[in-house]
Write a protein that holds these residues in place. Structure first.
Motif, PDB file in Angstrom:
ATOM      1  N   SER A 128      38.680  33.084  38.672  1.00 47.09           N
ATOM      2  CA  SER A 128      37.810  32.312  37.861  1.00 47.09           C
ATOM      3  C   SER A 128      38.608  31.487  37.211  1.00 47.09           C
ATOM      4  CB  SER A 128      36.966  33.120  37.062  1.00 47.09           C
ATOM      5  OG  SER A 128      35.768  32.170  36.491  1.00 47.09           O
TER       6      SER A 128
ATOM      7  N   GLN B 246      37.411  39.003  40.688  1.00 45.80           N
ATOM      8  CA  GLN B 246      36.613  37.839  40.242  1.00 45.80           C
ATOM      9  C   GLN B 246      37.435  37.112  39.070  1.00 45.80           C
ATOM     10  OE1 GLN B 246      32.974  39.824  40.302  1.00 45.80           O
ATOM     11  NE2 GLN B 246      32.172  38.598  41.800  1.00 45.80           N
ATOM     12  N   ARG B 247      37.628  37.979  37.891  1.00 53.29           N
ATOM     13  CA  ARG B 247      38.070  37.386  36.932  1.00 53.29           C
ATOM     14  C   ARG B 247      39.387  36.641  37.083  1.00 53.29           C
ATOM     15  NH1 ARG B 247      36.558  42.002  33.261  1.00 53.29           N
ATOM     16  NH2 ARG B 247      38.735  42.985  33.681  1.00 53.29           N
ATOM     17  N   ARG B 248      40.239  37.160  37.932  1.00 55.12           N
ATOM     18  CA  ARG B 248      41.626  36.295  38.124  1.00 55.12           C
ATOM     19  C   ARG B 248      41.213  34.949  38.869  1.00 55.12           C
ATOM     20  NH1 ARG B 248      44.818  33.453  39.199  1.00 55.12           N
ATOM     21  NH2 ARG B 248      46.917  33.322  39.500  1.00 55.12           N
TER      22      ARG B 248
ATOM     23  N   GLY C  95      34.004  29.136  38.864  1.00 60.59           N
ATOM     24  CA  GLY C  95      32.910  30.020  38.379  1.00 60.59           C
ATOM     25  C   GLY C  95      31.602  29.922  39.123  1.00 60.59           C
TER      26      GLY C  95
ATOM     27  N   GLN D 115      36.022  43.505  40.122  1.00 60.06           N
ATOM     28  CA  GLN D 115      35.645  42.697  38.780  1.00 60.06           C
ATOM     29  C   GLN D 115      36.958  42.110  38.438  1.00 60.06           C
ATOM     30  OE1 GLN D 115      34.472  45.087  35.572  1.00 60.06           O
ATOM     31  NE2 GLN D 115      33.584  43.270  34.329  1.00 60.06           N
ATOM     32  N   GLN D 116      37.991  42.815  38.340  1.00 58.69           N
ATOM     33  CA  GLN D 116      39.288  42.056  37.973  1.00 58.69           C
ATOM     34  C   GLN D 116      39.752  40.981  38.868  1.00 58.69           C
ATOM     35  OE1 GLN D 116      42.636  44.764  38.470  1.00 58.69           O
ATOM     36  NE2 GLN D 116      43.917  43.393  37.135  1.00 58.69           N
TER      37      GLN D 116
ATOM     38  N   GLU E  66      30.539  47.125  41.041  1.00 58.62           N
ATOM     39  CA  GLU E  66      30.109  45.665  41.095  1.00 58.62           C
ATOM     40  C   GLU E  66      29.040  45.510  42.304  1.00 58.62           C
ATOM     41  OE1 GLU E  66      33.372  46.715  40.998  1.00 58.62           O
ATOM     42  OE2 GLU E  66      33.768  46.431  38.738  1.00 58.62           O
TER      43      GLU E  66
END
Length: 307
Positions: free
Chosen positions: A87, A83-85, A93, A80-81, A10
């Motif tokens: 958000s 950031q997803r968690r 976001g 990435q994981q 990323e």
DNA sequence: ATCCAGGCATGCA
DNA sequence: TGCATGCCTGGA
């Protein structure tokens, strides 16, 4: 010298990572905004942001460089994981978009503890000045890339420094905290320092090997047993020094942000805000904290007249 | 000139 | 437990 390449799947943003406030000792290159120097433990790193995904690193010392960089830059984090968690809503976001590429670093425990002991009721320019003074007065000088750098002093290098000397350096009431920490460094800190510097300390002191490696709440409590370390500084050292990503330090900036966006009670306590952070962001609350902190300071006017 | 800042320790309810 | 106050220094 062949540069060492760090490739990130990323985005990696070196500037945001260094300037977000998690670390105090770094230096911009004189005339290249893509290059920074960082004194790390026993060496100087020269870091070049080649593109959004690659850092090129050279050092005055290449021994064990790979594992040291892997630890410091937290290469095993699944960005990435994470950031997803984090958000969880549109506000987060937006914050994630603004801070995309900001990563946490895993700092040296000894330097980290002293840095954050100095941070209370202070500000980043002053803290930076304080730690740089420590390095220049007591740390080992290193000539690298035609410039003079100073390593952060080891505990041994600080043992002979008096409390009065710290006062004269402008540490104020924090002088006694630093002095006490150096003279009476807890075993769990010594242990962490030794584990992080395997090339040193071949001579093991048996009396220091009883202590378990502390984690979680136990570590947090042990940190707060250090004079001058309360909840906030313990959380910072646990997050930035010990690399426990579930901790959510709440300073005045975080307090303002969290109350404004996530509380009806405008007088919510630090304790409640800290708990809220851990409830909202779980085991990656530390990343969330740093994203929010950087965003709040950079982009949001939280009733504080700074730009 | 006050005032308060990337908190903590202490004393008091 | 929760809240008030002093603490060194230095910048606004």
């Amino acid at each position: 010298m062949i540069p060492f390449l760090l490739k990130f799947h990323e985005r990696y943003d070196l500037r945001q990572t260094l300037e977000c406030g998690q670390i105090f000792r770094f230096q911009k290159h004189n005339n290249d905004a893509q290059i920074y120097y960082i004194p790390l433990k026993d060496r100087i790193l020269k870091i070049f942001q080649k593109n959004d995904h690659i850092l090129e690193i050279t050092s005055n010392k290449n021994q064990d460089l790979k594992p040291i960089l892997s630890t410091f830059f937290r290469l095993n984090d699944d960005y990435q994981q994470i950031q997803r968690r984090i958000s969880i809503d549109s506000l987060m976001g937006k914050i994630l978009a603004a801070t995309n590429g900001l990563h946490l670093l895993k700092q040296d425990v000894f330097e980290c503890t002293i840095s954050f002991l100095l941070s209370q009721c202070s500000n980043i320019p002053r803290i930076t000045r304080n730690v740089n003074n420590l390095a220049e007065q007591f740390g080992t000088p290193i000539n690298f890339d035609n410039q003079q750098f100073y390593l952060f002093p080891t505990r041994e290098q600080l043992l002979s420094v008096s409390e009065q000397q710290y006062v004269e350096m402008g540490f104020g009431y924090r002088a006694k905290y630093i002095y006490n920490f150096v003279q009476n460094t807890p075993n769990f800190i010594k242990k962490a320092i030794n584990l992080e510097n395997p090339s040193k300390n071949h001579s093991k002191n048996p009396s220091e090997n009883h202590s378990e490696i502390l984690t979680g709440i136990e570590l947090n409590q042990a940190l707060q047993n250090i004079q001058g370390v309360g909840q906030k500084i313990a959380d910072c050292v646990q997050l930035f020094g010990f690399g426990d990503l579930s901790y959510f330090p709440v300073d005045t900036w975080m307090r303002k942000f969290m109350i404004q966006h996530y509380f009806n009670d405008k007088k919510a306590s630090i304790k409640a805000i800290r708990q809220k952070g851990q409830d909202l962001f779980g085991k990656w609350a530390g990343y969330a904290q740093e994203f929010i902190y950087h965003y709040a300071r950079s982009y949001e006017n939280l009733n504080n007249s700074k730009s």
